[in-house]
Scaffold this active site. Structure first.
Site, mmCIF file in Angstrom:
data_model
loop_
_atom_site.group_PDB
_atom_site.id
_atom_site.type_symbol
_atom_site.label_atom_id
_atom_site.label_comp_id
_atom_site.label_asym_id
_atom_site.label_seq_id
_atom_site.Cartn_x
_atom_site.Cartn_y
_atom_site.Cartn_z
ATOM 1 N N ASP A 146 67.621 -12.477 0.116
ATOM 2 C CA ASP A 146 66.974 -12.217 1.404
ATOM 3 C C ASP A 146 66.786 -10.721 1.523
ATOM 4 O OD1 ASP A 146 69.455 -11.340 3.395
ATOM 5 O OD2 ASP A 146 70.063 -12.879 1.959
ATOM 6 N N GLU A 157 74.241 -14.207 14.050
ATOM 7 C CA GLU A 157 75.453 -13.445 13.750
ATOM 8 C C GLU A 157 75.719 -12.471 14.886
ATOM 9 O OE1 GLU A 157 75.045 -10.683 10.374
ATOM 10 O OE2 GLU A 157 73.028 -11.508 10.077
#
Length: 253
Positions: A48, A135
């Site tokens: 990513d 997150e």
């Protein structure tokens, strides 16, 4: 005799200390990956990326042992990653399976965040499902928002993305954010879990689909202020990955 034993002890402690320092340096610089052995057991690896990787040569990056990439597109209600458009278009020209992700904000509504992602990410045939990155940032880990409020906005965004793209989104989480906001719910969504120390284990024993096993990977083909790159694995064989792509990719058919 006691002096001799004392000297031996000091020497042993010094050797252990030096070994620990060397090991830390190797891990910190991405030369030794804590999860490397465990991750090598999986057939399919991917990455990513975001603007932190700077300018990417996608021909070079894609030629290494990776099969998929998720590219940061948006964050919150208005932020768009400055490198997304270039990365998305260039990655599509490679053999990689390509998807986009959104960094979820606890300070914006799910509706506005979905609008930001939808206005930014134009789907294409074969695109991986959209990802919501759940997150912590700022002081949110020390002062986590209430689960019930997060659930309202998260489920709103999940539903809007699925309605627009015709794909059920993937949810990315750390083990702590999973425990706080996802455990014992969201069974219908594929989970992408982060654990850069050891094999992930979800608190409710849910199985994960993707695992980010290191944030200290080093590959060729990018030149940004972040010299490391996140590397992930798919929980399944090559054949299962192909089946996953066929079943979950964006399609106009």
């Amino acid at each position: 005799m006691k002096k001799k034993l004392f000297k031996i002890s000091i020497i042993l402690i010094s050797i252990i200390f030096v070994f620990c320092v060397i090991f830390f340096v190797l891990v910190w610089n991405g030369i030794v990956l804590l999860n490397g052995y465990s991750a090598d057991k999986y057939d399919i690896h991917g990455i990513d990326v975001s603007s932190y990787q700077g300018e990417i040569d996608w021909n070079v990056l894609s030629s290494q042992d990776i099969s998929f990439v998720f590219i940061k597109a948006t964050e919150g209600s208005s932020f768009v990653d400055k490198c997304f458009s270039y990365n998305f278009e260039e990655a599509k020209k490679t053999s990689l399976s390509v998807g986009a992700y959104h960094f979820f904000s606890y300070d914006s509504t799910g509706e506005k965040q979905a609008e930001n992602f939808i206005n930014t990410v134009v789907p294409f045939e074969g695109m991986l499902p959209p990802v919501i990155d759940l997150e912590f940032y700022g002081d949110k880990e020390k002062n986590p928002p209430d689960r019930s409020q997060v659930e309202i906005e998260l489920k709103t965004m999940l539903n809007l993305l699925e309605e627009h793209y015709g794909q059920r989104p993937i949810i990315y989480a750390t083990e702590k954010s999973y425990e706080l906001y996802l455990s014992n719910d969201y069974e219908e969504y594929d989970i992408w879990i982060r654990n850069v120390i050891s094999l992930p284990k979800l608190s409710d024993n849910t199985s994960w689909k993707f695992w980010q096993y290191t944030n200290r990977g080093r590959l060729d083909g990018y030149n940004g202020k972040e010299k490391y790159i996140d590397i992930n694995v798919f929980n399944g064989s090559y054949k299962e990955f192909i089946a996953y792509i066929e079943e979950n990719s964006y399609s106009t058919k």
